[in-house]
Design a protein around this motif. Sequence first.
Motif, PDB file in Angstrom:
ATOM      1  N   PHE A   1      14.933  -3.862 -45.638  1.00 30.79           N
ATOM      2  CA  PHE A   1      14.892  -5.273 -46.019  1.00 30.79           C
ATOM      3  C   PHE A   1      14.636  -6.145 -44.793  1.00 30.79           C
ATOM      4  O   PHE A   1      13.757  -7.017 -44.809  1.00 30.79           O
ATOM      5  N   LEU A   2      15.380  -5.926 -43.734  1.00 35.87           N
ATOM      6  CA  LEU A   2      15.216  -6.724 -42.520  1.00 35.87           C
ATOM      7  C   LEU A   2      13.835  -6.508 -41.900  1.00 35.87           C
ATOM      8  O   LEU A   2      13.211  -7.441 -41.398  1.00 35.87           O
ATOM      9  N   GLU A   3      13.356  -5.274 -41.939  1.00 36.51           N
ATOM     10  CA  GLU A   3      12.057  -4.958 -41.358  1.00 36.51           C
ATOM     11  C   GLU A   3      10.903  -5.617 -42.105  1.00 36.51           C
ATOM     12  O   GLU A   3       9.800  -5.735 -41.578  1.00 36.51           O
ATOM     13  N   SER A   4      11.144  -6.068 -43.330  1.00 37.17           N
ATOM     14  CA  SER A   4      10.062  -6.642 -44.135  1.00 37.17           C
ATOM     15  C   SER A   4       9.740  -8.087 -43.750  1.00 37.17           C
ATOM     16  O   SER A   4       8.769  -8.654 -44.256  1.00 37.17           O
ATOM     17  N   TYR A   5      10.526  -8.671 -42.833  1.00 34.50           N
ATOM     18  CA  TYR A   5      10.319 -10.073 -42.455  1.00 34.50           C
ATOM     19  C   TYR A   5       9.576 -10.183 -41.125  1.00 34.50           C
ATOM     20  O   TYR A   5       9.672  -9.315 -40.259  1.00 34.50           O
ATOM     21  N   ASP A   6       8.862 -11.292 -40.998  1.00 36.94           N
ATOM     22  CA  ASP A   6       8.122 -11.567 -39.761  1.00 36.94           C
ATOM     23  C   ASP A   6       9.006 -12.232 -38.714  1.00 36.94           C
ATOM     24  O   ASP A   6       8.788 -12.076 -37.512  1.00 36.94           O
ATOM     25  N   VAL A   7       9.983 -13.008 -39.176  1.00 33.68           N
ATOM     26  CA  VAL A   7      10.902 -13.728 -38.302  1.00 33.68           C
ATOM     27  C   VAL A   7      12.282 -13.705 -38.941  1.00 33.68           C
ATOM     28  O   VAL A   7      12.413 -13.903 -40.154  1.00 33.68           O
ATOM     29  N   ILE A   8      13.310 -13.458 -38.142  1.00 31.60           N
ATOM     30  CA  ILE A   8      14.694 -13.563 -38.601  1.00 31.60           C
ATOM     31  C   ILE A   8      15.392 -14.610 -37.752  1.00 31.60           C
ATOM     32  O   ILE A   8      15.373 -14.529 -36.522  1.00 31.60           O
ATOM     33  N   SER A   9      15.976 -15.600 -38.398  1.00 24.65           N
ATOM     34  CA  SER A   9      16.759 -16.619 -37.696  1.00 24.65           C
ATOM     35  C   SER A   9      18.216 -16.467 -38.108  1.00 24.65           C
ATOM     36  O   SER A   9      18.567 -16.702 -39.270  1.00 24.65           O
ATOM     37  N   VAL A  10      19.040 -16.057 -37.169  1.00 17.40           N
ATOM     38  CA  VAL A  10      20.467 -15.896 -37.432  1.00 17.40           C
ATOM     39  C   VAL A  10      21.138 -17.237 -37.180  1.00 17.40           C
ATOM     40  O   VAL A  10      21.154 -17.744 -36.047  1.00 17.40           O
ATOM     41  N   MET A  11      21.683 -17.823 -38.225  1.00 16.66           N
ATOM     42  CA  MET A  11      22.240 -19.168 -38.144  1.00 16.66           C
ATOM     43  C   MET A  11      23.708 -19.095 -37.740  1.00 16.66           C
ATOM     44  O   MET A  11      24.593 -18.896 -38.562  1.00 16.66           O
ATOM     45  N   GLY A  12      23.944 -19.224 -36.457  1.00 16.74           N
ATOM     46  CA  GLY A  12      25.292 -19.101 -35.912  1.00 16.74           C
ATOM     47  C   GLY A  12      25.425 -17.814 -35.140  1.00 16.74           C
ATOM     48  O   GLY A  12      25.188 -16.723 -35.680  1.00 16.74           O
ATOM     49  N   GLU A  13      25.779 -17.929 -33.855  1.00 15.21           N
ATOM     50  CA  GLU A  13      25.925 -16.731 -33.015  1.00 15.21           C
ATOM     51  C   GLU A  13      26.941 -15.764 -33.593  1.00 15.21           C
ATOM     52  O   GLU A  13      26.849 -14.549 -33.399  1.00 15.21           O
ATOM     53  N   TYR A  14      27.907 -16.263 -34.349  1.00 20.30           N
ATOM     54  CA  TYR A  14      28.960 -15.430 -34.927  1.00 20.30           C
ATOM     55  C   TYR A  14      28.438 -14.529 -36.041  1.00 20.30           C
ATOM     56  O   TYR A  14      29.110 -13.569 -36.425  1.00 20.30           O
ATOM     57  N   ASN A  15      27.261 -14.797 -36.569  1.00 22.93           N
ATOM     58  CA  ASN A  15      26.686 -13.944 -37.608  1.00 22.93           C
ATOM     59  C   ASN A  15      25.823 -12.818 -37.052  1.00 22.93           C
ATOM     60  O   ASN A  15      25.517 -11.860 -37.777  1.00 22.93           O
ATOM     61  N   TYR A  16      25.431 -12.915 -35.794  1.00 25.30           N
ATOM     62  CA  TYR A  16      24.525 -11.908 -35.244  1.00 25.30           C
ATOM     63  C   TYR A  16      25.143 -10.511 -35.268  1.00 25.30           C
ATOM     64  O   TYR A  16      24.477  -9.526 -35.620  1.00 25.30           O
TER      65      TYR A  16
END
Length: 384
Positions: free
Chosen positions: A103-118
């Motif tokens: 699922f994650l690999e299917s995206y061109d860009v991932i924006s993690v909203m909040g350092e605590y979610n990374y």
Amino acid sequence: MKDKVKVLFVVSEFWQAGTQRFTFELDRALDKKRFDVSILSILPLTTNEYFGDYYYAKHAELGSNIYFLQDLDILIKPTLKQRIYRKFFGKSLPNEHQSLINFLESYDVISVMGEYNYLKINKFLSDDIRKFTFIHIMNSKFQSKVIYDQFPKSDFYHFISGFGEKQISWELAGFNNFQHTHFNLNFKLEKQYAKGDYKKSDSPKIGIFTRLTYTKPLDPFFEAFKCLRSKLPNAELHIYGGGDPSKEGVLGLVKQLSLESSVFFRGHQNHLLKTAMEDDIDLVWFHGYHGMPGGFAGFDVSSAKIPQLFWDFGSAPGTKNYTFFPMFNDVEHLADYSLNVLNNPSDAKLLAQQQFDFINANFNIETNVHQIEELYINTSKKQI
């Protein structure tokens, strides 16, 4: 560009809070002719008794795809070999989480909203997709010293924040391999809400818009209000924000300072600016970090031309301070400055206008979203 850039925002949930607001502002502003937006929520819906899933419906109305981690991270029953591997090496075999990885690999860009979610998704990111992953910093080490402690410091990261060069060097001290893009907490200004009547009042109202949490302490404001009340005995302090003041431990000092009759906990408000106007708030106190308002509520208030003063919870060495964002670390000074603003409508109006002008020039997403769009396009997998 023929194909849209597929962008995934990773959020913790859909509550009405600062990070969630910023995610919605980005989703609303991105050009949907060029970007296809999806949301991945770490938590399911209805997980908190105080906060509803306010932004869930708003993202859905924009046509964004919404997914939940629990539905994607489907573990395959481990074999004996996998159990042994996990026991001796302390980590799962890659194919145990293959559905989420794909699922994650299917995206061109991932924006993690909040350092605590990374750290919630880091173990599922390949070295390849990590190149196209951005981490929006939404807190500061002044709020919690440990926010970056669990980050592997030698990994590559691309952070996005409103911090300047000196501030980010202080924030990310210890990281060995990172890139930083400056982008403020931009938002769409609601210019229909604007204070126009600045007057001297015998019973002035001071507002604080926040969440009741240990990362946003209120003690200095209570102490400053105690000082102010000695000169303005009819002054009121109205605190707007979700959370139980008893459970969050904020009532103790109010009682110690004998302020029960003049401090009012108003609870969560769905529309901050409308509430501020209807309640005729004369002045707002807010948290400040690195010489700037410490969150969206501060920017919203500035956009509504309500004068605002700040308690300085910390600044990196060399931080640029603005005279129109007055920062204080002494309760008596905050009280005295507040008294002057409340007693001098012309000063209040000038301060509010200066704050509005700065926010409008630097935090208006309608004029600045192109910066994020260009970053996403130029850094996406489609450019390889």
